[in-house]
Write a protein that holds these residues in place. Sequence first.
Motif, PDB file in Angstrom:
ATOM      1  N   TRP A 102       1.433  -1.036   0.057  1.00 16.71           N
ATOM      2  CA  TRP A 102      -0.343  -0.257   0.096  1.00 16.71           C
ATOM      3  C   TRP A 102       0.894   1.119   0.287  1.00 16.71           C
ATOM      4  CZ3 TRP A 102      -4.525  -0.443   3.977  1.00 16.71           C
ATOM      5  CH2 TRP A 102      -5.537  -1.660   3.482  1.00 16.71           C
ATOM      6  N   GLN A 127      -4.296   6.042 -10.273  1.00 20.28           N
ATOM      7  CA  GLN A 127      -6.002   6.349  -8.998  1.00 20.28           C
ATOM      8  C   GLN A 127      -5.894   7.699  -8.676  1.00 20.28           C
ATOM      9  OE1 GLN A 127      -5.305   2.935  -6.621  1.00 20.28           O
ATOM     10  NE2 GLN A 127      -3.549   2.514  -7.679  1.00 20.28           N
ATOM     11  N   ALA A 129      -7.443  10.217  -5.838  1.00 15.29           N
ATOM     12  CA  ALA A 129      -8.371  10.459  -4.493  1.00 15.29           C
ATOM     13  C   ALA A 129      -8.748  12.498  -4.020  1.00 15.29           C
ATOM     14  CB  ALA A 129      -7.662   9.619  -3.329  1.00 15.29           C
ATOM     15  N   ARG A 138     -12.660   6.523  -1.887  1.00 15.62           N
ATOM     16  CA  ARG A 138     -11.224   6.492  -1.936  1.00 15.62           C
ATOM     17  C   ARG A 138     -10.885   4.876  -2.751  1.00 15.62           C
ATOM     18  NH1 ARG A 138      -9.946   9.352   3.020  1.00 15.62           N
ATOM     19  NH2 ARG A 138     -10.558  11.369   2.909  1.00 15.62           N
ATOM     20  N   PRO A 139      -9.768   5.047  -3.141  1.00 15.48           N
ATOM     21  CA  PRO A 139      -9.201   4.001  -3.814  1.00 15.48           C
ATOM     22  C   PRO A 139      -9.282   2.123  -2.557  1.00 15.48           C
ATOM     23  CG  PRO A 139      -7.923   5.006  -4.217  1.00 15.48           C
ATOM     24  CD  PRO A 139      -8.724   6.266  -3.601  1.00 15.48           C
ATOM     25  N   PHE A 147      -3.119   4.060  -1.579  1.00 16.25           N
ATOM     26  CA  PHE A 147      -3.441   3.129  -2.758  1.00 16.25           C
ATOM     27  C   PHE A 147      -2.925   2.271  -3.133  1.00 16.25           C
ATOM     28  CE2 PHE A 147      -2.820   8.377  -3.416  1.00 16.25           C
ATOM     29  CZ  PHE A 147      -3.568   7.903  -4.135  1.00 16.25           C
TER      30      PHE A 147
END
Length: 662
Positions: A102, A127, A129, A138-139, A147
């Motif tokens: 992450w 990606q 946010a 949010r991802p 992410f």
Amino acid sequence: MSSKSWRWSVAIALFALLACTLARAQSGPAVVPVAAAQEHLELIASTFVLEDRDGTLRLEDVQSPALRERFRQRSTRIGMSASAFWMRVKLSNNAARDLNRWFDSGNWTLQEVEFFAPDAAGHYQRQSASSLAPFAARPLPTTTFVFPLTLPAGQAVEVYLRVRCTGYVGVFARPQLWQQHAYEAEKAGEKIQWFVYLGMGGALGLFNFLLYLSVRDPNYRRYVYSMLAMVSTVSMNAGSLGFAPEYLWPTLPFAGQLAFALIAFPNVFFPFHFAFHFIGQYPSIPRVLRAIQICIALVGLLSLVDVSRVLLPDMVPSIVAQGAFFLAMTFMTLLMLGVMIGNTILVLRGSRRALWMAIAWTPICLAFLELTVMPFTHAFPSRTHAMWASAFELVFMALALADRINIDRKTREMAQAEVVDVLRRSEAELEDKVKQRTVELTRERSRAQELLHNILPVELAAELSRTGSARTVRHESATVMFTDFSSFTQAVATMPADRMVSELNEIFAAFDDIADACGIEKIKTIGDAYMAAAGLPLPCADHAVRCVRAALAMQAFLDERNRSASFKWGLRVGIHSGPVVAGVVGKRKYAFDIWGDTVNIASRMESAGQPGKVNVSAYTFDLIQRDFACEYRGKVAAKGKGEIDMYFVGAAISPQVESVPV
């Protein structure tokens, strides 16, 4: 080259060399190796940053050779800026398998966050946010913008993070790499701390609110307001650790932006309002108090700018809102310093409450100072310092209120015991005071009566004391006498003021004695004029004789005085007899006076007389001709009265007329 220029060149070169050395020492490796067992990895030192002033660059642009060379290693805690910032990190997976990680931006307040990482085919995937989007968008359902990232086995990849602040907080990021379970464990611990903090704040708030309902002490109500403001601020900002968007407004991010701006003013107003009333001694340090009040007002005004940015984003540029936010933080820092200075001053003066307040506020002031100073040091403060400093302040101030209750109880008990002792001692003292006061009142009444007799005739004074008023009486037959000094105006111009007053006081005091001896009533003095009358307030048959006898005695006194005095006075005396009206006038300063044409003619007798002489009218002559030898002057003009028969009084011819001692 001169010697001085040579020295400056060497100094600049050494400084540049030192700066480069420090920069290299602080910079991280260009490629960050990621081990399979590594649960957490800080990437700040290995992050390269590119500023996009217009915010228009795309990934293809920043990957171009021209812009790629412009990436520099610098702090990712950038601060107030309206620019977009691209951050590049190169990660290397030397393991034999793919690693799932992450990628954590370390931020939950930015309005624009984009993450670019290559997929298995090498194509970059985007990606995004934002704090303006609902939490579910949010991802990953995380507190910060995180992410998912897959690192291919045995390969090195470059990832890009684009961040931008279109609000008012400022730009900062803290790139990190986590294993999922490590991130979740870290956030679970932070979540527990936040919930404990909320529970503590709620319990203290409820307890003190119930105390307020019980004892009705406004300090408990002010404590509850202060606690609500502080817990709300911590929960919406750093102390919430990013959980506020998930638990407070998951579907209404606009409410979070607005609440963040609105809470600034209550956060400074209510705690100081509570401190001001709890200590109660800030008015004794007016300069510190005024500085604190100015800081509170400025924070309130600047917070309106941030509120306007949320409500009217097209009207207020982000850089203006960020500047207002920065100034508000500065004034909040100055406010904290002012409170600490004020508490220190009051502690040195012996204030117990100020000591409690100083201990309670020291951790929160230091934590806030850390949050304020960190942007200048490009460091990242602990997210829990402000929360637990706030918790310490809440608990300690609750203890301070309890201490105040205990002190107040002891003070009341001591006061009650003292009151009982005072009452016992005062019983005997009261009787003595009553007796003493009775004697004093009797003396005061006697002095007041004596003073009233000096102002008014005895008969009128008695009537005034008895009834509260004195009747106005018309006397059909009375004699009025006026005296005046010749050349008085010239004497005033040449004689010192104190000497003049002393002379008049000595002469008029003698005239008062003569008036008493002759049985006439002094009416008043007007400048250098002396006015008296006989036949009032009690009528008498020889009123004219009394006035003439007093006038001759006054002339004799001055003649005797002038023999030895350095300044010679000449006295004119005028006397007239007839009807007058007598009465008392005034509300606070009583005065006995007479009115009528007889008074006016007596005044003309004086002005038409001569120094050393007693000038009388024909009416008075008729009343005294058997007692005094008089010299007829003929008809003499008197201002406003025409020609009047006048006489100068000579020696006494009647044996019944007694002489007056001078």
